[in-house]
Design an enzyme around this catalytic site. Structure first.
Site, PDB file in Angstrom:
ATOM      1  CG  ASP A   1       4.865   3.077   7.574  1.00 58.57           C
ATOM      2  OD1 ASP A   1       3.954   3.724   6.648  1.00 58.57           O
ATOM      3  OD2 ASP A   1       4.838   2.306   8.574  1.00 58.57           O
ATOM      4  CG  HIS A   2       4.143  -0.040   4.197  1.00 57.42           C
ATOM      5  ND1 HIS A   2       3.701  -1.240   4.548  1.00 57.42           N
ATOM      6  CD2 HIS A   2       3.712   0.908   5.320  1.00 57.42           C
ATOM      7  CE1 HIS A   2       3.517  -1.130   5.843  1.00 57.42           C
ATOM      8  NE2 HIS A   2       3.413  -0.119   6.328  1.00 57.42           N
TER       9      HIS A   2
ATOM     10  CG  ASP B   1       0.316  -1.252   7.825  1.00 57.49           C
ATOM     11  OD1 ASP B   1       1.277  -2.336   7.853  1.00 57.49           O
ATOM     12  OD2 ASP B   1       0.532   0.003   7.889  1.00 57.49           O
TER      13      ASP B   1
ATOM     14  CG  HIS C   1      -0.526   0.067   2.404  1.00 54.41           C
ATOM     15  ND1 HIS C   1       0.070  -1.033   3.129  1.00 54.41           N
ATOM     16  CD2 HIS C   1      -0.542   1.293   3.538  1.00 54.41           C
ATOM     17  CE1 HIS C   1       0.738  -0.381   4.383  1.00 54.41           C
ATOM     18  NE2 HIS C   1       0.504   0.405   4.668  1.00 54.41           N
TER      19      HIS C   1
ATOM     20  CG  HIS D   1       0.083   4.454   4.588  1.00 55.12           C
ATOM     21  ND1 HIS D   1      -0.717   3.695   5.550  1.00 55.12           N
ATOM     22  CD2 HIS D   1      -0.728   5.327   4.061  1.00 55.12           C
ATOM     23  CE1 HIS D   1      -2.146   4.218   5.591  1.00 55.12           C
ATOM     24  NE2 HIS D   1      -2.082   5.247   4.690  1.00 55.12           N
TER      25      HIS D   1
ATOM     26  CG  HIS E   1       3.733  -1.698  11.599  1.00 56.32           C
ATOM     27  ND1 HIS E   1       4.551  -0.683  11.686  1.00 56.32           N
ATOM     28  CD2 HIS E   1       2.958  -1.347  10.450  1.00 56.32           C
ATOM     29  CE1 HIS E   1       4.320   0.324  10.793  1.00 56.32           C
ATOM     30  NE2 HIS E   1       3.241  -0.107  10.043  1.00 56.32           N
TER      31      HIS E   1
ATOM     32  CG  HIS F   1      -4.220   0.261   6.856  1.00 54.76           C
ATOM     33  ND1 HIS F   1      -4.208   0.761   7.962  1.00 54.76           N
ATOM     34  CD2 HIS F   1      -2.857   0.678   6.322  1.00 54.76           C
ATOM     35  CE1 HIS F   1      -3.001   1.368   8.104  1.00 54.76           C
ATOM     36  NE2 HIS F   1      -2.272   1.412   7.041  1.00 54.76           N
TER      37      HIS F   1
END
Length: 260
Positions: free
Chosen positions: A59-60, A133, A55, A57, A171, A111
């Site tokens: 942090d990915h 996530d 996805h 975001h 995570h 998400h």
């Protein structure tokens, strides 16, 4: 293909960038940061050939551009999300081959609106699920873009995967998730045992992941919406919740407020 080696590379505060290799070539999943990946590749003497993104975001995805520039790897990600340049688009029902293994693409919105997961490969004869996530050990992702109905449908589809499937989520949220799960199901013996195991792992600085689908079915309240004790706990928070989707939504709202 022959079995692969699976490595969680820690990033930021609590992310894992999942890495797969066959001793020569490697694939990474959700590289929010290129630096731990490049250090690992150099340390192991591996060539990066594939990047999988679940996805959009940061942090990915934050390391994708640098890894593409450094390595000549190919990258794949969700068809309907804003992603770095050079990422090839995939949606549920498609397949890719990585390191000689087939991976199925699953649509798992909730998400984010276009979240996907990758299912396939083999480590110790177990298939791998890279679920970003969507599903966490003992928990699930927050509903930033999707609806409770979408997320419940996504989790329900993951719950039908083979029980020995390795759940590679992105995570290290397990302990806080399990504290919430214990509030929902204080008498769940499998949950108590898993909490003790995870506390021990974290004290040693080790990941609590990967989990398995079978373990999550036993401990994760978001997959246990049909269990009478989970339903009654959710209904104590939200008396009008009747259908599975409503029970799930009540649990998710409760978790959003939970200070564990």
């Amino acid at each position: 293909g022959p079995d692969l080696r699976l490595t969680p590379l820690p990033a930021f505060n609590d992310n894992y960038i999942w890495a797969l290799d066959n001793g020569h070539q490697a694939c990474v999943v959700d590289p929010g940061d290129d630096k731990p990946v490049l250090a690992w590749l150099q340390d192991k003497g591996l060539q990066l050939i594939a990047i999988l993104v679940t996805h959009h975001h940061a942090d990915h995805t934050g390391g994708v551009a640098a890894l593409l520039a450094h390595t000549g790897a190919k990258a794949w990600g969700p068809a309907f999300e804003a992603l770095p340049d050079g990422v090839q688009r995939l949606s549920g029902g498609q397949q890719i081959e990585v390191l000689g293994h087939r991976f199925d693409v699953l649509d798992v919105p909730g998400h984010t609106a276009g979240h996907i997961a990758f299912m396939g490969g083999k480590v110790d004869d177990a298939p791998l699920l890279f679920c970003g996530d969507t599903l966490f050990s003992g928990g699930c992702g927050r509903l930033f873009e999707g609806t409770p109905a979408q997320m419940w449908q996504s989790l329900s589809s993951l719950a039908t995967l083979p029980r020995h499937t390795l759940v590679c989520c992105a995570h290290e949220y397990t302990l806080s998730n399990l504290r919430f799960a214990q509030d929902v199901e204080p008498d769940n013996a499998a949950l108590q045992a898993h909490m003790a195991r995870c506390l021990d792992l974290r004290q040693q600085g080790l990941p609590t992941l990967p989990s398995t689908i079978g373990l999550e079915l036993a401990i994760n309240p978001f997959l246990r919406v049909g269990e009478p004790c989970v339903r009654s706990a959710a209904q104590a928070q939200c008396p009008e919740a009747q259908h599975d989707t409503d029970i799930f939504a009540a649990l998710r709202r409760w978790k959003d407020q939970f200070k564990g």
